[in-house]
Design a protein around this motif. Structure first.
Motif, short mmCIF file in Angstrom:
data_model
loop_
_atom_site.label_atom_id
_atom_site.label_comp_id
_atom_site.label_asym_id
_atom_site.label_seq_id
_atom_site.Cartn_x
_atom_site.Cartn_y
_atom_site.Cartn_z
N GLU A 68 0.75 -1.26 0.10
CA GLU A 68 0.12 0.00 0.22
C GLU A 68 0.77 1.32 0.02
OE1 GLU A 68 -4.05 1.32 2.30
OE2 GLU A 68 -2.28 0.72 3.58
N GLY A 69 1.94 1.18 0.61
CA GLY A 69 2.86 2.16 0.65
C GLY A 69 3.60 2.62 -0.46
N MET A 70 3.62 1.38 -1.38
CA MET A 70 4.19 1.56 -2.70
C MET A 70 3.30 2.65 -3.69
SD MET A 70 5.76 -2.04 -3.63
CE MET A 70 6.70 -2.87 -1.94
N HIS A 71 2.04 2.95 -3.36
CA HIS A 71 1.17 3.67 -3.95
C HIS A 71 0.84 3.07 -5.37
CE1 HIS A 71 1.37 6.51 -0.76
NE2 HIS A 71 2.78 6.43 -0.74
N ILE A 72 0.66 1.66 -5.47
CA ILE A 72 0.44 1.14 -7.10
C ILE A 72 -1.15 1.47 -7.03
CG2 ILE A 72 0.40 -0.93 -7.93
CD1 ILE A 72 2.67 -1.71 -6.27
N GLY A 73 -1.99 1.43 -6.03
CA GLY A 73 -3.37 1.48 -6.46
C GLY A 73 -4.34 1.53 -5.18
N GLY A 74 -5.32 1.33 -5.15
CA GLY A 74 -6.51 1.53 -4.11
C GLY A 74 -6.19 0.10 -3.31
N THR A 75 -7.20 0.02 -2.30
CA THR A 75 -7.27 -1.35 -1.40
C THR A 75 -7.29 -2.61 -2.36
OG1 THR A 75 -8.27 -0.07 0.38
CG2 THR A 75 -8.00 -2.55 0.64
N VAL A 76 -8.19 -2.81 -3.20
CA VAL A 76 -8.22 -3.87 -3.85
C VAL A 76 -7.15 -4.24 -4.78
CG1 VAL A 76 -9.87 -5.00 -5.95
CG2 VAL A 76 -10.90 -3.79 -4.01
N VAL A 77 -6.52 -3.32 -5.52
CA VAL A 77 -5.40 -3.52 -6.19
C VAL A 77 -4.40 -3.51 -5.27
CG1 VAL A 77 -3.46 -2.25 -7.78
CG2 VAL A 77 -6.02 -1.81 -8.04
N THR A 78 -4.09 -3.25 -4.11
CA THR A 78 -2.99 -3.55 -3.33
C THR A 78 -3.01 -5.20 -2.82
OG1 THR A 78 -2.98 -1.25 -2.16
CG2 THR A 78 -2.05 -2.99 -0.94
N LEU A 79 -4.30 -5.46 -2.67
CA LEU A 79 -4.57 -6.84 -2.25
C LEU A 79 -4.11 -7.75 -3.27
CD1 LEU A 79 -7.79 -6.53 -0.11
CD2 LEU A 79 -5.56 -7.19 0.78
N LEU A 80 -4.53 -7.41 -4.43
CA LEU A 80 -4.07 -8.15 -5.63
C LEU A 80 -2.69 -8.26 -5.84
CD1 LEU A 80 -7.03 -7.05 -8.08
CD2 LEU A 80 -6.86 -9.29 -6.77
N CYS A 81 -2.08 -7.46 -5.60
CA CYS A 81 -0.48 -7.25 -5.96
C CYS A 81 0.42 -7.97 -5.02
CB CYS A 81 0.07 -5.87 -5.88
SG CYS A 81 -0.36 -4.77 -7.32
N THR A 82 -0.32 -8.34 -3.71
CA THR A 82 0.34 -9.49 -2.77
C THR A 82 0.26 -10.85 -3.10
OG1 THR A 82 -1.56 -9.85 -1.59
CG2 THR A 82 -0.43 -7.96 -0.91
N VAL A 83 -0.51 -11.13 -4.16
CA VAL A 83 -0.61 -12.47 -4.65
C VAL A 83 0.69 -12.87 -5.45
CG1 VAL A 83 -1.90 -13.94 -6.21
CG2 VAL A 83 -3.20 -12.30 -4.75
N PRO A 84 1.05 -12.21 -6.60
CA PRO A 84 2.12 -12.78 -7.52
C PRO A 84 3.35 -13.25 -6.65
CG PRO A 84 1.24 -10.92 -8.46
CD PRO A 84 0.50 -10.97 -7.07
N PRO A 85 4.21 -12.56 -5.79
CA PRO A 85 5.27 -13.02 -5.10
C PRO A 85 4.95 -14.35 -4.35
CG PRO A 85 4.98 -10.70 -4.39
CD PRO A 85 3.66 -11.11 -5.29
N SER A 86 3.86 -14.41 -3.67
CA SER A 86 3.39 -15.61 -2.86
C SER A 86 3.53 -16.81 -3.99
CB SER A 86 2.19 -15.47 -2.29
OG SER A 86 2.17 -14.64 -1.12
N MET A 87 2.84 -16.65 -5.05
CA MET A 87 2.83 -17.74 -5.82
C MET A 87 4.18 -18.30 -6.58
SD MET A 87 -0.50 -18.23 -6.56
CE MET A 87 -0.63 -19.01 -8.05
N LEU A 88 5.02 -17.29 -6.80
CA LEU A 88 6.35 -17.51 -7.13
C LEU A 88 6.95 -18.31 -6.00
CD1 LEU A 88 8.69 -17.23 -9.25
CD2 LEU A 88 9.32 -15.06 -8.14
N SER A 89 6.95 -17.95 -5.07
CA SER A 89 7.57 -18.59 -3.88
C SER A 89 7.36 -19.92 -3.78
CB SER A 89 7.48 -17.56 -2.43
OG SER A 89 6.15 -17.61 -2.04
N ALA A 90 5.87 -20.20 -3.79
CA ALA A 90 5.29 -21.53 -3.64
C ALA A 90 6.13 -22.53 -4.84
CB ALA A 90 3.95 -21.65 -3.88
N VAL A 91 6.25 -22.07 -5.99
CA VAL A 91 6.84 -23.01 -7.15
C VAL A 91 8.30 -23.04 -6.81
CG1 VAL A 91 7.66 -22.77 -9.72
CG2 VAL A 91 5.31 -22.18 -8.77
N VAL A 92 8.99 -21.82 -6.34
CA VAL A 92 10.56 -21.99 -6.07
C VAL A 92 10.55 -22.93 -4.86
CG1 VAL A 92 12.55 -20.72 -5.17
CG2 VAL A 92 11.08 -19.70 -6.93
N GLN A 93 9.94 -23.09 -3.98
CA GLN A 93 10.12 -23.76 -2.58
C GLN A 93 10.19 -25.26 -3.06
OE1 GLN A 93 7.89 -24.56 1.77
NE2 GLN A 93 6.76 -23.99 0.01
#
Length: 488
Positions: free
Chosen positions: A312-337
């Motif tokens: 949220e502090g990166m000012h990428i978008g509103g609350t919904v956009v912020t929550l959606l942006c938290t998804v890709p890093p977790s998805m990548l880390s699941a594959v790498v793990q």
């Protein structure tokens, strides 16, 4: 070779000299080996299609119920409950405080009961508590409820690890632990998506804050899965109860018992007492070094409950956009793990993957602190989230084989590692203070310190097991069979 030499050899092995195996015997032996390999493949495939999906689902929902507090922070949670200062940090930590008094007694008890019923019962209890969190009216209500949530969730992780170690061998276990933990990473991913949907549709519906609807929906889903698990979770291979009876044939079940017994490191004890197992675990330095690895790795995840706020502090978008942006890093880390765990099993190496993953995390944190550009900071989060998550499963798989002089020690050791890991989730939320938002640089520096400590502990563990392997080789020298050694 002269006749004298031939005679000396023959005298040592008179039976071999007199009766050489016929070609039919060789063919039969080869056929038996191929038959056993086929049965073993079928056994592992059945485990992967029954035990693992149920453990994965429950583990994912457990973490969804535990960590949805970070999504609730983006709703009206703090205002509705009148929280201020570090009270949110305390609420985050209280779930982990509930873990500590329960884990070791629970894993001592699970060796004496049916694991399927035991774990399913606690899954039902934590689901009920997770749902009732929606009814909290004050900070103290939420803190107390979160403590109970942790208390009832505590038996699952160490209990599931022990149950998997009863079925899977050393070279199979690392990947399976990673698969289970990918449920936690997927929970982080789904949490953002679910919260985005709930907040966009149900915020203020029937006069309830979006965070209350979030707790109700996720808690109800967890309860449904917990009730299903009563019928599908397995007990140990030495039993014929529950799902074991209809999933496996008697031949497969016997093979499951034999292959785990043959896979144990050559330092087994005959005393099967639970209290003796606890004594072995407490006195084993390997358990405490592995605990430090898990604890330092857990401390590097201090960002987890604050990552939505950081995005949220990166000012990428509103609350919904912020929550959606938290998804890709977790998805990548699941594959790498999963890849890291597979490589760890494939090359029989635990310490090197830990060190490499922590180095990746340090690079990501350094990049984040070194720039103010949102795009680069967001990219850096892929590095430190992936590096931190990739390590989680390895010490858990390691403890199941490095500290396994008895099944009871293995169970107690797993619980001790989880308790030490739980401590990290108590103090790590305090690394990130509200006054340091949105960059949280002091917290990032602390994470780097713990990452370096994790690398050091992994190196120390490698040296301890290398020394133990040398001692076992010396003890077995000249006796014929080679000992089963520790994975480094």
């Amino acid at each position: 070779m002269d006749a004298t030499q031939h005679g000396l050899i023959a005298s040592k092995h008179p039976i071999a000299a007199q009766t050489q195996p016929s070609s039919e015997d060789v063919v039969d032996e080869q056929s038996n080996r191929e038959s056993m390999r086929a049965i073993e493949k079928r056994l592992v495939r059945k485990l992967d299609l029954t035990l693992m999906p149920m453990l994965w689902l429950l583990y994912m929902l457990k973490n969804l119920d535990k960590y949805n507090i970070s999504q609730a922070k983006l709703s009206s949670l703090e205002d509705d409950l009148g929280m201020h200062g570090t009270q949110y940090n305390t609420v985050v930590a209280m779930a982990t405080v509930g873990y500590i008094p329960m884990m070791i007694p629970s894993n001592m008890l699970i060796t004496r009961v049916r694991p399927s019923l035991y774990l399913s019962t606690f899954a039902t209890l934590w689901s009920i508590i997770a749902t009732t969190m929606a009814a909290c009216k004050t900070y103290s209500h939420m803190a107390g409820t979160r403590f109970l949530l942790g208390l009832f969730e505590a038996p699952f992780s160490p209990g599931a690890l022990w149950l998997m170690s009863c079925w899977y061998t050393k070279q199979e276990l690392g990947l399976r632990v990673a698969v289970m933990h990918s449920g936690s990473i997927m929970a982080s991913s789904f949490a953002g998506l679910i919260a985005a949907g709930v907040y966009s549709k149900l915020e203020g519906h029937r006069g309830l804050g979006g965070w209350r609807w979030l707790f109700i929906i996720e808690g109800t889903v967890s309860l449904g899965a917990a009730l299903v698990s009563f019928f599908f979770l397995l007990d140990t291979p030495k039993t014929t109860t529950g799902a074991v009876r209809w999933v496996f044939s008697e031949e497969e079940r016997q093979l499951a018992v034999e292959r785990i017994e043959q896979d144990q490191v050559s330092n087994q004890k005959s005393n099967q007492s639970v209290w003796y197992g606890l004594q072995l675990a407490i006195q084993d330095p390997r358990v405490w070094v592995l605990s430090l690895i898990a604890c330092t790795q857990g401390s590097t995840t201090g960002y987890a409950s604050f990552y939505p706020a950081m995005v949220e502090g990166m000012h990428i978008g509103g609350t919904v956009v912020t929550l959606l942006c938290t998804v890709p890093p977790s998805m990548l880390s699941a594959v790498v793990q999963l890849v890291v765990a597979w490589l760890s099993d494939r090359f029989r190496d635990r310490s090197a993957p830990i060190a490499a993953s922590m180095v990746l995390m340090i690079i990501g944190l350094a990049v984040d602190m070194g720039t103010s550009r949102s795009a680069i900071r967001y990219f850096a989060s892929f590095l430190y989230i992936t590096g931190s998550d990739a390590v989680f499963s390895i010490p858990r798989a390691w403890v199941a084989t490095a500290a396994s002089q008895t099944s009871e020690e293995r169970s107690c050791a797993a619980a001790i590692v989880e308790v030490m890991s739980a401590l990290s989730y108590i103090w790590s939320p305090y690394f990130f203070r509200n006054e340091d938002a949105p960059r949280y640089r002091p917290g990032m520096i602390i994470l780097i310190v713990f990452a370096v400590a994790c690398i050091f502990c992994a190196g120390l563990m490698r040296w301890i097991l290398w020394r133990d392997n040398r001692k076992m080789l010396a003890r077995y020298q000249g006796t014929g069979p080679m000992p089963v050694l520790h994975i480094l």
